[in-house]
Design an enzyme around this catalytic site. Structure first.
Site, PDB file in Angstrom:
ATOM      1  N   LYS A 141       0.840  -1.309  -0.070  1.00 43.32           N
ATOM      2  CA  LYS A 141       0.078   0.056   0.000  1.00 43.32           C
ATOM      3  C   LYS A 141       0.738   1.164  -0.010  1.00 43.32           C
ATOM      4  CE  LYS A 141      -4.339  -1.513   0.617  1.00 43.32           C
ATOM      5  NZ  LYS A 141      -5.638  -1.004  -0.371  1.00 43.32           N
TER       6      LYS A 141
ATOM      7  N   SER B 220       1.222  -9.906  -0.698  1.00 42.58           N
ATOM      8  CA  SER B 220       1.023  -8.170  -0.376  1.00 42.58           C
ATOM      9  C   SER B 220       1.254  -7.640   0.978  1.00 42.58           C
ATOM     10  CB  SER B 220      -0.651  -8.131  -1.114  1.00 42.58           C
ATOM     11  OG  SER B 220      -1.255  -8.880  -0.245  1.00 42.58           O
TER      12      SER B 220
END
Lengths: 302, 302
Positions: free
Chosen positions: A43, A287
């Site tokens: 992110k 991720s």
């Protein structure tokens, strides 16, 4: 929709501030461990690119998130010396609230349904800029830099597996990869229990699932749904979607700790579970790594 | 003693086969996570370089080790398509024996004191080549490639902290760093309970500790002692030595899992514990990640 030059521009902007994650051999394939970014998730790439492209960030940035996006925006804001306000729902674990505050953010705790409204109020009151978690071209372009790195490090790659939820990550990665090497297969990975994109792909149009249904999965960062913008990228570029069970997700978390020496959160292991289901090979994007230590203990002890 | 060109040559030889580990921000300093190498430890670098420089490896290679060096040599041999024979003491955990066999090595289990002799017999019987764990210029040069990467990625680095046992890793890293930037401080890190190099540095000459004493530390990969060759490099290049307690080592393992999302073995966390003792900052080499999952569970649950 974004295009390759947007991703290339993002790569130049964020390079000084992100970890250039290597590809790690894993079975017959590879891992792209974004869990090693400073805040523990990919992110940061999107948040850094979006913030860098705000024309006048001096009045601050605002985000609503209970998860990795909160820390990504707080981290990026601190790096650029601008104030950040993060709206978090009241059921956010205290450890995540504290981590966000520790990055210098002003945290607003609100009822679960009031997040977006409170964020919009803060934007209006302060003249600040909202950085959405995925529904924004600059955020998508930032996440796409992962695709450029995969192609640079492994030009012979045949398949790249990417987790999906709001769809920002896969939109960016697929745009980068398909623009450079259209023959590389881009596969989306979803928890079966939050498999709304898989359902949409089968239906050929965006299918909406009830948030209560999507919230059933242990992969708590994959409970969002795509926007029109991310769905447009997914429809255009993603070749296939694989869904995985809760058991497969948790098994992948344990395998990553034991065999790849990585601490990974359930959402971060979904593409790895899908990679195994595809028979191994290719690159799986890991991720994020912000797992509750108690869950990791349970998985490794079991 | 080895020199910079040996390390530079090693870097070219091993580059296609090792992970180019990034520097990860950690507190006010950085980590060099060698735990992310395919076999979970820096040892792969030295083994690959040594094997590549064997004139005729067709009759195979031999190593004696209960730990990361065993898997490093087995992995390197498989990569080059040559047979490997690994001599392991009878108290080696079954999981490590299996991991070594899984890499294609022929494993010989012997009494704890018979390792070296059995390895020498295998060398004589087969015309194979022994690859020692640290007491060899090619092994030292391979480990030194870590120093080149640190300087390339962080030219402004002021301090590099490296764990010490046999001394192969720090000999190579210190040679590389001091040859290029003599002002960078190279600090060795040792468990207090296996602090023979710290004692040697204080005494100004090589001090020998009883193996039984060195075996007290939980950092089971740091129970060796330097050779004349590695001591010569350490005397010439290492600026300072820091020793850490068992509690500090285990605390660093837990901190690395929680804050850096890395699975690290106690030996691999010793330089990180020393980095903290120095007030943070600089680069700490995280040398390995092959921890017993039960120990990690205990540390994260505690």
């Amino acid at each position: 929709m974004i295009a390759l030059p947007d991703v290339q521009a993002a790569a130049r902007v964020i390079a000084p501030h992100v970890v250039r994650t290597p590809l790690l051999p894993f079975g017959s394939g590879w891992l792209k461990p974004e869990s090693l970014q400073p805040i523990g998730a990919f992110k940061l790439r999107g948040a850094l690119n979006a913030l860098a492209r705000v024309e006048d960030p001096s009045r601050g940035v605002v985000a609503y998130s209970s998860g990795n996006h909160a820390q990504a925006v707080a981290y990026a804001a601190r790096l650029h010396g601008v104030p950040s306000a993060i709206v978090m729902p009241s059921n956010t674990p205290e450890v995540k609230v504290e981590a966000t505050r520790a990055l210098g953010a002003e945290v607003f705790i609100v009822g679960i349904t009031e997040r977006v409204q409170r964020a919009q109020e803060l934007v209006a009151e302060r003249g600040a800029v909202l950085i959405p978690p995925f529904d924004h071209p600059d955020v998508i372009a930032g996440q796409g830099t992962i695709g450029l790195e995969v192609l640079a490090d492994l030009p012979s790659v045949e398949t790249v597996v990417v987790p999906m939820s709001g769809g920002g990550l896969i939109s960016g990665v697929a745009t980068a990869i398909k623009s450079i090497k259209p023959d590389v297969r881009v596969v989306g990975a979803e928890p079966e229990l939050a498999g709304d994109i898989a359902a949409s792909v089968r239906a050929g149009e965006l299918v909406r699932w009830d948030p209560v249904d999507r919230a059933r999965t242990v992969a708590d960062a994959l409970r969002d749904e795509p926007s029109e913008l991310t769905w447009a990228h997914i429809s255009a570029y993603v070749d296939d979607v694989v869904t995985v069970t809760e058991e497969e997700i948790l098994g992948a978390v344990a395998a990553l700790a034991r065999q790849a020496r990585l601490v990974v959160e359930p959402s971060g292991a979904v593409a790895v579970a899908a990679q195994a289901k595809l028979g191994g090979g290719g690159v799986a994007v890991v991720s994020g790594g912000n797992i509750d230590p108690a869950l990791l203990v349970r998985l490794l002890a079991g």
